[in-house]
Every structure is written in structure tokens, then in C-alpha cells.
Design a protein around this motif. Structure first.
Motif, PDB file in Angstrom:
ATOM      1  N   GLY A  77      43.537  47.003  49.295  1.00 22.96           N
ATOM      2  CA  GLY A  77      44.460  48.801  50.226  1.00 22.96           C
ATOM      3  C   GLY A  77      45.430  48.975  49.129  1.00 22.96           C
ATOM      4  O   GLY A  77      46.383  49.799  48.857  1.00 22.96           O
ATOM      5  N   LEU A  78      45.526  48.599  47.232  1.00 18.98           N
ATOM      6  CA  LEU A  78      45.821  49.272  45.922  1.00 18.98           C
ATOM      7  C   LEU A  78      46.148  49.967  45.531  1.00 18.98           C
ATOM      8  O   LEU A  78      46.446  50.541  45.231  1.00 18.98           O
ATOM      9  CB  LEU A  78      46.409  47.858  45.524  1.00 18.98           C
TER      10      LEU A  78
ATOM     11  N   ARG B 237      41.242  46.016  43.955  1.00 15.35           N
ATOM     12  CA  ARG B 237      42.843  46.485  44.482  1.00 15.35           C
ATOM     13  C   ARG B 237      42.342  47.573  45.695  1.00 15.35           C
ATOM     14  O   ARG B 237      42.636  47.688  46.026  1.00 15.35           O
ATOM     15  CB  ARG B 237      42.561  47.518  42.955  1.00 15.35           C
TER      16      ARG B 237
ATOM     17  N   PRO C 178      51.529  50.061  55.995  1.00 18.34           N
ATOM     18  CA  PRO C 178      51.816  49.463  54.900  1.00 18.34           C
ATOM     19  C   PRO C 178      51.904  47.653  55.756  1.00 18.34           C
ATOM     20  O   PRO C 178      52.179  46.995  55.125  1.00 18.34           O
ATOM     21  CB  PRO C 178      52.946  49.592  53.828  1.00 18.34           C
TER      22      PRO C 178
ATOM     23  N   GLU D  85      47.674  39.918  36.701  1.00 17.51           N
ATOM     24  CA  GLU D  85      48.621  40.258  36.804  1.00 17.51           C
ATOM     25  C   GLU D  85      50.074  38.202  36.910  1.00 17.51           C
ATOM     26  O   GLU D  85      49.430  37.994  37.979  1.00 17.51           O
ATOM     27  CB  GLU D  85      49.697  41.111  36.772  1.00 17.51           C
TER      28      GLU D  85
ATOM     29  N   ALA E 198      50.194  43.931  55.466  1.00 15.81           N
ATOM     30  CA  ALA E 198      51.128  42.907  54.670  1.00 15.81           C
ATOM     31  C   ALA E 198      50.994  41.613  55.384  1.00 15.81           C
ATOM     32  O   ALA E 198      50.763  40.485  55.464  1.00 15.81           O
ATOM     33  CB  ALA E 198      52.284  43.061  54.698  1.00 15.81           C
TER      34      ALA E 198
ATOM     35  N   VAL F 270      46.848  39.153  48.564  1.00 15.97           N
ATOM     36  CA  VAL F 270      45.960  38.808  47.342  1.00 15.97           C
ATOM     37  C   VAL F 270      46.955  38.086  46.358  1.00 15.97           C
ATOM     38  O   VAL F 270      48.037  37.578  46.261  1.00 15.97           O
ATOM     39  CB  VAL F 270      46.433  40.839  46.969  1.00 15.97           C
ATOM     40  N   VAL F 271      45.895  37.774  45.574  1.00 17.48           N
ATOM     41  CA  VAL F 271      45.798  37.047  44.559  1.00 17.48           C
ATOM     42  C   VAL F 271      45.887  37.430  43.255  1.00 17.48           C
ATOM     43  O   VAL F 271      44.299  37.828  42.906  1.00 17.48           O
ATOM     44  CB  VAL F 271      45.373  35.600  44.490  1.00 17.48           C
ATOM     45  N   LEU F 272      46.445  38.233  42.206  1.00 20.39           N
ATOM     46  CA  LEU F 272      45.994  39.190  41.066  1.00 20.39           C
ATOM     47  C   LEU F 272      45.597  38.086  40.438  1.00 20.39           C
ATOM     48  O   LEU F 272      46.525  37.263  39.828  1.00 20.39           O
ATOM     49  CB  LEU F 272      46.831  39.908  40.695  1.00 20.39           C
TER      50      LEU F 272
END
Lengths: 259, 343
Positions: free
Chosen positions: A56-57, A52, A77, A90, A81, A86-88
Motif C-alpha cells: 500500500g506504499l 511496494r 491507513p 532502506e 497498519a 513491511v521490512v524495506l
């Protein structure tokens, strides 16, 4: 040996955590373009937190993360991007999206205010569908997919975002051995052929040893980083788990249960 | 794009249905006017009876336009909330915006007389009720926005909205217990909802409010699409979470608050129409869904109002009851058929 200056992403004396709570510190690594890197470590050591931070989250506590020699926190931002995707762990919030719609969302950083797709955008979506063997599934809804298929879709979306850096948090959980290998092989191909820098967290240490260019071991102390061979020679994997349960076999590069 | 082209036919059909529903709505009412005469009058010819002219232009046409704005606007606010809160059961009622409007109206209609001791209130006409209801909904909206800025979790925000709803309905029932029968009746009638009784100026004001809400929604299309992946993914796609959430909540508040102020609380339209629309427009792309949901909501509201008018009779049913009678079975049917309500 490639010099430090030419590395794409560098972390120096990085400390991560939430507010005042330190999760891990003393993290150092540097990766060049086209390198596949795994982050391994026991549960709760801070792998997801590190992802994370790199994405940059969430803000870091101290130290430096630089991408292409500029500070990660200084990126706007919209630039961020276009720099990393990202692949999270969730799931996507809406399972009613079709495969193609979900992958197309990866093009958002490049489209105009209302999201009109250019021929360039469509080309990237097609290439991603193709690379992750999703052409036949393109009009399927996400809730109709198996876990392995959904994981491929989420990685394809990251590929469509066309960023030099891709971060994946546990892309192989919930998958059987065959699909684990499939995902990791696809990642390896994406890194080497498309010249992407890819970092992922995993518990599949034996697969990571076979497929990755670099491995970062989070052990809560020195956090060794290097090629799989170097780490095996320095006997870092032996110290990863308490030795009364499992032992590391340096010849095969895998863990064995102690009888 | 070939996928988008297939929606052109659907859009033409749905726009045609709006026109038909509009004509059906203006041609039915307590006074029966021949359909041909109405059609001719809409294209500029005078009708033979002055009373017909008066009914059509001062009552039925503003009412039909109100129905279009109310149905479309409420449905749009429902769509925005379902996407923002990642919850298929979200609608204008859950953020507490409609409850805020009820509280405003209740304070004016019942609370004022309780506090001041006046029993009859002739000064309270429809305009003052609308102002009180708007004030109430915007008060709740302001609190929700302050909370939204402090809390990162939208689920928590949803629950806070529900709690606001409970608090306001509790206050309303306390006031209802102590107020006079006459004032209670006024409030009950307001809470039945109505798209009639609005002057042309009021319709124009409502149109401006709904128009502004529509513009804010269209401006948020990209962010709404990104929110379909979840907030972390949206952030990784370059979406500024706080700013876009604020714009979307503001748009929702304008739509739901403004409409509830003028037409009373109207249930189920905001919740059911986005789901119904997805049966025809099988996409999650908000560029398609926003106009489609608006048109679909307009059709549903025109039809509900036509039923509520009970053609050729002097009785008018409460529109809130009609929308619930139509909306609730639809939601049940969708759940039973698909086993799962997805958004």
C-alpha cells in the motif's frame, strides 16, 4: 487443495508501475494463512515495485489485490497498519535508536495518541525480542549492530506489529550464507508457528526452493506461481536466466555455472 | 516502565537547573542588587529602593522569561526539524524561516526608506519590526508548505530552504549596500539578537506563540517517533505523511518565526541543544526529548544572556555572538568525540 475463497491474500491480473510506465503485468497469486512465499526474478523485473504495491506504499496500475476478501486500496491507513507490516531495503532513518525502541515502534498502530504502552504491547515486544534472539542486544544502538543483527531487528519490529501479513523486500542481501539461512529459517518458523502469511523477495533461489511453501517467479510474461516442486516439474527455473551462462539442476534444486 | 523511571531524576535535576539559572539571570545586570534582596522580592517582599523594584519587575523578570521562551522554543524547533528532515544538522535556519524574518525586518528598516525616500524613521519601533519579521518568516513558511505538499522528498525541501536563505541574504546585502548608515545600524542591531526590551504584553504574546508550537509538537509525538524509521516505514505504521508533515512544519514555523520576530535571529541554539540533550537523555523517544530539550534550551539561553549582560557593567554583548561562541565549539566537540553526528 484449499479453495480460492479461503485464501488470505489474492492478486488478480495485477499490473504495477509508475504513472504511465508499466513495470510488470499479468501477476496472479493467492496465499493462505501461515504460508511462506518467495518472489524471485532478475534485477529490474519489478520485485520491489510489487512489494511496494502490496504494502500500500504505492498505487497499482490495474487489477485487484484483496486481503481477507476486501480491497487493499479501500483499507484506511490505520487498518492497513494492523493488516500488514513491511521490512524495506532502506535503513532506518535514525541509527541512534536502541533495538528495543525500534521494535517498540512496531506497536504504534495499537497505542493511544501519545503512544503509551499497555502490558499487551510490552508482551509483544518481549516476544519479538525473544523470537529473534535479541534479548542481549536490546539496549544496543542500531549503528552498533552488524548487518545481520540489524536485519533481525527490523523483522522483529514487523513481528511486534502483529499483522497477519508481513512483506519483506530482499531481507537476505548483504548477509553471508549462514545468516541468510538463519533469517529464512526464522521467517519460516514465524509463518508456520505464528500463522503469518509472509511474502519476501530474494535472489537466493536455491534457498527459497528448500524453505518456501510457494514461489512466484516474475519473468515479465506469464509470471508462474506454485509450490517449488510444481515449478521445478514445469521447468520454469530453467527459463529464468539466459541459458548460455547458468543451467538449473532439477535434482538438487540449484543453479550451476556452465563450464 | 523501568527505562522511563530513570529519567525522573534527570528531569528533577534539569528543572532545578532552570530555576537556578533563572535566579542567576535576574540577579545579575548592570545595576548590582544583592542576591538575598532579589530572592526575597521574588517571594513578595518590597525592596527598599524603588529603582530596584522597577529594574526587577519591568526589565529583568520579563527578560528572563523571554530567555526561557526563546531558548526552549528554538531548541524545540531544532529537534522537530532534525527528526522531520532526518538530518542532524537541521535547525530553524535551514528551512529559511529565520532568513524570512531577516528579510521582513530588513525590508522595514532599510527597504522602506530606500523606496519612499524618507531618511529618518521614528515610527519604526520594536513592535513594527516584530510584525515585519513575523510576516517575512510566515511568507517563507507558506512557500515552504506549498512546496512540501508538492515534493515528496524531504531532502529536496531542505535544499530549497537553504536556497531561500541564500536568496534572502542576497536581497538583504543589496539593501544594506544602498541604505543609509543609520538604517543599516538599526538592522545590524536587530540581527545581533536580544531577549531584553520586551514589555510584559509582548512576553505574554511570545508565550502564547511558543505555547501553541509546544502543543503542536506534543500532539505529533507519535508521528515524530515513526519518522525516526523513515517516511516509508512511518506510512506503513499508519501515519498520514502529508498531514503530519504539515503540522510539524507549522509548529516549527510558529516557534522559529515567532521567536526570531521578537528576539532577532539567534544562532546555534536550535542546532546544538538537541544534541546536547541526547548526551544526558540517551533516548530517541520524543515523549522524553520534547520537554527535556525545551528545559535544556531554557538553561542555555539564560546562561548565555547572563554572560551577555556582563554583570556589573553597563555594556551588553550581542547575544547572537555569545550563542555562536558557545554553540559552535559544542558541535565541533561532539563531532570529534563521537566521530559521527547521529540524531
Amino acid at each position: 487443495m484449499v479453495g480460492e475463497a479461503t485464501k488470505y491474500i489474492k492478486a488478480h491480473e495485477l499490473a504495477i508501475g509508475y504513472g504511465k510506465k508499466l513495470v510488470a503485468n499479468n501477476i496472479n497469486f493467492a496465499l493462505g494463512t501461515g504460508e511462506l512465499c518467495a518472489i524471485v526474478g532478475v534485477n529490474g523485473i519489478g520485485k520491489s515495485t510489487l512489494m511496494r504495491c502490496l504494502g500500500g506504499l504505492q498505487p497499482k496500475l490495474s487489477g485487484d489485490i484483496s486481503i481477507s476478501d476486501s480491497d487493499l486500496a479501500a483499507l484506511s491507513p490505520s487498518n492497513l497498519a494492523k493488516t500488514l507490516s513491511v521490512v524495506l531495503t532502506e535503513q532506518p532513518a535514525s541509527k541512534n535508536l536502541t533495538v528495543q525502541e525500534l521494535i517498540t515502534l512496531g506497536r504504534q498502530p495499537y497505542t493511544n495518541w501519545i503512544g503509551t504502552l499497555t502490558s499487551q504491547d510490552k508482551k509483544f515486544v518481549e516476544e519479538s525480542l525473544d523470537a529473534f534472539l535479541l534479548k542481549e542486544l536490546r539496549f544496543k544502538k542500531c549503528h552498533e549492530l552488524s548487518d545481520g543483527q540489524l536485519q533481525r531487528v527490523l523483522i522483529a519490529r514487523a513481528m511486534a506489529q502483529d499483522t497477519p501479513l508481513i512483506l519483506l523486500d530482499e531481507p537476505t542481501t548483504h548477509l553471508d550464507l549462514y545468516h541468510k539461512v538463519e533469517i529464512l529459517k526464522l521467517l519460516q518458523r514465524l509463518a508456520h508457528r505464528n500463522k503469518k502469511t509472509i511474502i519476501f523477495t530474494t535472489h537466493e533461489i536455491d534457498l527459497a526452493i528448500q524453505l518456501c511453501d510457494k514461489i512466484l517467479i516474475l519473468d515479465g510474461k506469464t509470471n508462474p506461481f506454485g509450490t517449488p516442486c510444481e515449478l521445478i516439474e514445469q521447468k520454469h527455473f530453467e527459463r529464468l536466466f539466459p541459458s548460455e551462462m547458468v543451467e538449473f539442476d532439477a535434482k538438487t534444486g540449484s543453479f550451476k555455472v556452465k563450464k | 516502565m523501568s527505562i522511563n523511571r530513570s529519567y525522573y531524576i534527570s528531569f528533577v535535576l534539569i528543572a532545578l537547573a532552570v530555576v537556578l539559572a533563572f535566579l542567576l539571570n535576574v540577579s545579575s545586570g548592570s545595576v548590582s542588587i544583592p542576591f538575598g534582596t532579589i530572592l526575597a522580592a521574588l517571594f513578595g517582599t518590597e525592596m527598599e529602593l524603588d529603582s530596584w523594584n522597577y529594574i526587577l519587575w519591568n526589565y529583568r523578570v520579563p527578560k528572563a522569561f523571554t530567555a526561557v521562551l526563546v531558548g526552549g522554543g528554538l531548541s524545540l524547533s531544532g529537534l522537530l526539524m532534525q527528526t522531520l528532515f532526518r538530518n542532524p544538522l537541521a535547525g530553524p535556519f535551514v528551512l529559511g524561516i529565520s532568513s524570512g524574518a531577516s528579510l521582513g525586518a530588513a525590508l522595514l528598516l532599510m527597504g522602506f526608506s530606500l523606496l519612499s525616500g524618507f531618511t529618518t524613521i521614528s515610527i519604526f519601533n520594536d513592535v513594527s519590526v516584530a510584525i515585519a519579521a513575523s510576516a517575512g518568516s510566515f511568507l517563507v513558511l507558506l512557500v515552504v508548505m506549498v512546496v512540501a505538499n508538492r515534493i515528496k522528498d524531504t531532502m529536496a525541501l531542505l535544499i530549497i530552504g537553504l536556497m531561500f536563505g541564500s536568496i534572502t541574504s542576497a536581497i538583504v546585502s543589496v539593501m544594506a549596500y544602498f541604505t543609509s548608515a543609520e538604517n543599516l545600524q538599526r538592522f545590524i542591531f536587530w540581527s545581533f539578537g536580544s531577549v531584553g526590551n520586551l514589555s510584559s504584553q509582548q512576553v505574554a504574546l511570545l508565550a502564547a506563540i511558543v505555547g501553541l508550537g509546544f502543543i503542536l509538537s506534543v500532539g505529533s509525538i507519535k508521528q515524530l517517533n515513526a519518522f525516526l524509521l523513515g517516511e516509508n516505514y512511518a506510512q506503513s505504521l499508519g501515519v498520514s505523511l502529508k498531514k503530519s508533515r504539515l503540522v510539524i512544519i507549522l509548529g516549527t514555523g510558529l516557534l522559529a518565526g515567532g521567536i526570531t520576530a521578537f528576539a532577532g535571529p539567534i544562532a546555534f541554539v536550535g542546532l546544538a541543544v538537541p544534541h546536547l540533550t541526547r548526551q544526558i537523555f540517551d533516548t530517541m523517544e520524543h515523549k522524553i526529548l520534547i520537554p527535556a530539550v525545551f528545559l535544556y534550551g531554557a538553561i542555555l539561553m539564560l546562561l548565555c544572556d547572563t554572560i551577555a549582560q556582563l554583570p556589573n557593567s553597563a555594556n551588553v554583548l550581542p547575544i547572537n555572538a555569545i550563542t555562536s561562541l558557545v554553540g559552535a565549539p559544542v558541535v565541533i566537540w561532539l563531532l570529534v568525540r563521537k566521530r559521527k553526528l547521529l540524531f
